[in-house]
Design an enzyme around this catalytic site. Structure first.
Site, PDB file in Angstrom:
ATOM      1  N   CYS A  82       4.852   0.884   3.247  1.00  0.00           N
ATOM      2  CA  CYS A  82       4.496   2.592   4.114  1.00  0.00           C
ATOM      3  C   CYS A  82       3.619   2.055   5.173  1.00  0.00           C
ATOM      4  CB  CYS A  82       3.344   3.087   2.540  1.00  0.00           C
ATOM      5  SG  CYS A  82       3.049   4.764   3.258  1.00  0.00           S
ATOM      6  N   HIS A 181       5.864   1.700  -1.945  1.00  0.00           N
ATOM      7  CA  HIS A 181       4.861   0.975  -2.915  1.00  0.00           C
ATOM      8  C   HIS A 181       5.131  -0.293  -3.951  1.00  0.00           C
ATOM      9  CE1 HIS A 181       1.201   2.300  -0.992  1.00  0.00           C
ATOM     10  NE2 HIS A 181       2.033   3.429  -0.854  1.00  0.00           N
ATOM     11  N   GLU A 183       4.166  -3.184  -4.997  1.00  0.00           N
ATOM     12  CA  GLU A 183       2.901  -3.509  -5.517  1.00  0.00           C
ATOM     13  C   GLU A 183       1.932  -2.937  -7.012  1.00  0.00           C
ATOM     14  OE1 GLU A 183       2.820  -2.044  -2.963  1.00  0.00           O
ATOM     15  OE2 GLU A 183       0.346  -0.972  -2.391  1.00  0.00           O
TER      16      GLU A 183
HETATM   17  N1  GLN Z   1       0.374   8.199   6.073  1.00  0.00           N
HETATM   18  C1  GLN Z   1      -0.109   6.438   6.214  1.00  0.00           C
HETATM   19  C2  GLN Z   1       0.458   6.666   7.360  1.00  0.00           C
HETATM   20  O1  GLN Z   1       0.371   7.516   8.364  1.00  0.00           O
HETATM   21  C3  GLN Z   1       0.648   6.064   5.384  1.00  0.00           C
HETATM   22  C4  GLN Z   1       0.825   5.748   4.032  1.00  0.00           C
HETATM   23  C5  GLN Z   1       0.751   5.364   2.723  1.00  0.00           C
HETATM   24  O2  GLN Z   1       0.469   3.766   3.785  1.00  0.00           O
HETATM   25  N2  GLN Z   1       0.719   5.129   1.837  1.00  0.00           N
HETATM   26  O3  GLN Z   1       0.053   5.218   7.697  1.00  0.00           O
END
Ligand code: GLN
Length: 202
Positions: A82, A181, A183
């Protein structure tokens, strides 16, 4: 390395404990990374999710940016989830004006790509590299990968809905990234793949 990979989890923000748990379940030993001198002692690195603009600021404030960039350039295996995917991307489609990344992955990512109204969602993804069983992918204000360079292997795409076809998992050599994610699900196959990548490189 003595056969057991020692993997650092960048510990400025995000699910640090859950990533350590998943990596240990996959056969690695783990440590947290907060200081530049700690980077030298690891065989691989995980960058958790969070908020990439904040993570970028913290990485710079902790003096970690150049040691992490150098380690990635010299081939340190890294898995980014992410916001961690955003940190690994060479290009951000809609970066904040002062936002920087560590880079290394020849991809363009779009932050919050699924739309502000879609805060989070889950979907089963079929990822050949992880075997026949689908992976339950949890997306939280997730990015997607808008385009990839030649050396980048696409591991997964969204399979249904408006975003069908969007790239959400990639690999380029020892660099691995997912929009979702793993995890939080108890399925450790993404972490197992990363531990394998670290083993094969060291
Ligand atoms: N929207 C977040 C960003 O721009 C990422 C979201 C996340 O890591 N769950 O960093």
């Amino acid at each position: 390395m003595n056969g057991i990979p020692h993997i650092g989890v960048l510990a400025v923000q995000g699910d640090v404990r859950e990533h350590r748990h998943a990596l240990e379940a996959a056969g690695a030993t783990t440590t947290t990374i907060r200081r530049p001198e700690e980077v030298a002692g690891i065989d691989g690195l995980v960058i958790p999710g969070g908020e990439s603009t904040t993570m970028d600021k913290l990485v710079r404030a902790f003096g970690l940016q150049s040691s992490l960039r150098e380690a990635i350039a010299s081939g340190l295996p890294v898995y980014g989830s992410c916001a961690g995917m955003i940190m690994l991307a060479d290009r951000i489609a809609d970066a904040r004006p002062d936002q920087e990344t560590l880079g290394g992955l020849d991809i363009t990512v779009r932050r919050n790509a699924f739309g502000r109204q879609v805060d989070s969602f889950e979907e089963d993804l079929h990822i050949r590299a992880l075997g026949p069983q689908p992976v339950r992918a949890v997306f939280i204000r997730a990015p997607w990968v808008e385009d990839v360079g030649e050396r980048v292997e696409v591991l997964a795409r969204v399979e249904s809905g408006q975003a069908a076809g969007r790239i959400v998992a990639v690999r380029q050599g020892s660099l691995l990234a997912t929009s979702f994610h793993p995890e939080v699900t108890g399925d450790h196959r993404v972490h197992q793949l990363f531990v394998e990548i670290v083993r094969n490189r060291s």
